[in-house]
Design a protein around this motif. Structure first.
Motif, mmCIF file in Angstrom:
data_model
loop_
_atom_site.group_PDB
_atom_site.id
_atom_site.type_symbol
_atom_site.label_atom_id
_atom_site.label_comp_id
_atom_site.label_asym_id
_atom_site.label_seq_id
_atom_site.Cartn_x
_atom_site.Cartn_y
_atom_site.Cartn_z
ATOM 1 N N THR A 140 0.839 -1.197 0.000
ATOM 2 C CA THR A 140 0.000 0.000 0.000
ATOM 3 C C THR A 140 0.873 1.247 0.000
ATOM 4 O O THR A 140 1.746 1.414 0.868
ATOM 5 C CB THR A 140 -0.918 0.047 1.225
ATOM 6 N N GLN B 49 -4.351 6.672 -0.905
ATOM 7 C CA GLN B 49 -3.755 5.340 -0.778
ATOM 8 C C GLN B 49 -4.058 4.523 -2.031
ATOM 9 O O GLN B 49 -5.184 4.543 -2.534
ATOM 10 C CB GLN B 49 -4.281 4.598 0.458
ATOM 11 N N THR C 215 -7.286 -1.541 -2.130
ATOM 12 C CA THR C 215 -6.778 -0.885 -0.919
ATOM 13 C C THR C 215 -7.544 -1.388 0.300
ATOM 14 O O THR C 215 -8.780 -1.382 0.311
ATOM 15 C CB THR C 215 -6.930 0.638 -1.021
ATOM 16 N N ARG D 181 -3.110 0.509 -3.912
ATOM 17 C CA ARG D 181 -2.490 -0.806 -3.770
ATOM 18 C C ARG D 181 -2.956 -1.716 -4.886
ATOM 19 O O ARG D 181 -4.134 -1.663 -5.294
ATOM 20 C CB ARG D 181 -2.814 -1.459 -2.422
#
Length: 292
Positions: free
Chosen positions: A184, A269, A275, A271
């Motif tokens: 992340t 954020q 996330t 990822r």
């Protein structure tokens, strides 16, 4: 002046949220003072259906320079960000404390600070990286140029936002970024304006643009209100959160705006694969406390 310990705020099961103020290349107090006052734009019109907004009642702090501690009582360890068990997904943040203030400078939302000004060093209001994270050397908690914030946006939106910022008495930008072992990537930008009116105007303009699917983070084509933050309730702040909707590319993005007086915070954020909710709740909640 002493620093007062800041107890992390609990994360939420699910709900939306938005912003606070910011700041770019330093501007002198004299320049700020001479800046033309904006027409206060305190519109409270609903910009997104179902958007949650929490503006709490006023708390008056005591002594000058004393921190506004956000005490948590009657909670289990697993309810408190930073004090969670390993299995609940929370990150291990260091103990937080509000920074000391210059002598005779009041904290925001206290008597004598009707302008809701953050007198503390903006860099010291940035959330630190959690344990085990790799800090981005370009966003290491210091002053950052406006371009570091614009880099979060698609190229087509950067010119318009840059022009807007030039007219909005943006004073400073501070930023920190890191990547955790789970992949992340987090970016936190604090934008401090010359007054709460400019900060609120930026927040309103941004919310309106997002509601029209404009000014979305780079790589995001569609998003929805993220309802996972409805329990993050910090006095005086406006909080808005969004999550990229399916189908998305290899990465998913969540982001939040926190408006606190003269400052707007932006937490982003991303990822690969998606996330996680808990670290997003925790990160936004703790950053909001530091600004509150």
């Amino acid at each position: 002046m002493t620093e007062q310990a800041l107890t992390p705020a609990p994360p939420a099961p699910s709900a939306p949220a938005p912003v606070e103020e910011t700041a770019p290349a330093p501007v002198t107090e004299a320049e700020a003072a001479s800046a033309p006052a904006p027409k206060p734009k305190r519109s409270r019109r609903p910009l997104l259906l179902g958007i949650a907004r929490w503006t709490a009642a006023v708390l008056v702090c005591g002594g000058v320079g004393a921190g506004t501690a956000l005490g948590i009582t009657g909670m289990e360890r697993t309810d408190v960000p930073g004090l969670a068990t390993e299995s609940d997904g929370r990150w291990d943040y260091p103990e937080l404390a509000l920074p000391a203030l210059p002598e005779d400078a009041p904290r925001p939302w206290t008597e004598g600070n009707a302008g809701e000004i953050h007198h503390a060093d903006l860099r010291k209001l940035l959330l630190p990286a959690p344990a085990g994270a790799t800090v981005d050397p370009r966003l290491n908690g210091g002053w950052a140029g406006l371009d570091s914030y614009l880099a979060l946006l698609p190229q087509k939106d950067r010119g318009e936002v840059k022009e807007y910022m030039a007219d909005s008495a943006l004073r400073h930008v501070a930023a920190r970024g890191w990547t955790t072992p789970d992949g992340t990537t987090t970016r936190v930008h604090l934008l401090r304006f010359a007054s709460v009116a400019f900060a609120e105007d930026f927040k309103d303009e941004t919310m309106e643009a997002v509601s029209k699917s404009s000014r979305l983070p780079l790589g995001v084509e569609a998003a929805a209100i993220d309802t996972s933050l409805e329990e993050v309730d910090v006095p005086y702040l406006s909080l808005y959160a969004y999550a990229e909707t399916e189908p998305h590319g290899p990465e998913q993005t969540r982001w939040a705006y926190i408006q606190a007086g003269d400052t707007v915070g932006v937490v982003t954020q991303t990822r690969e694969g998606g996330t996680p909710t808990v670290p997003f709740q925790q990160t936004v909640g703790l950053q909001a406390q530091l600004l509150g």
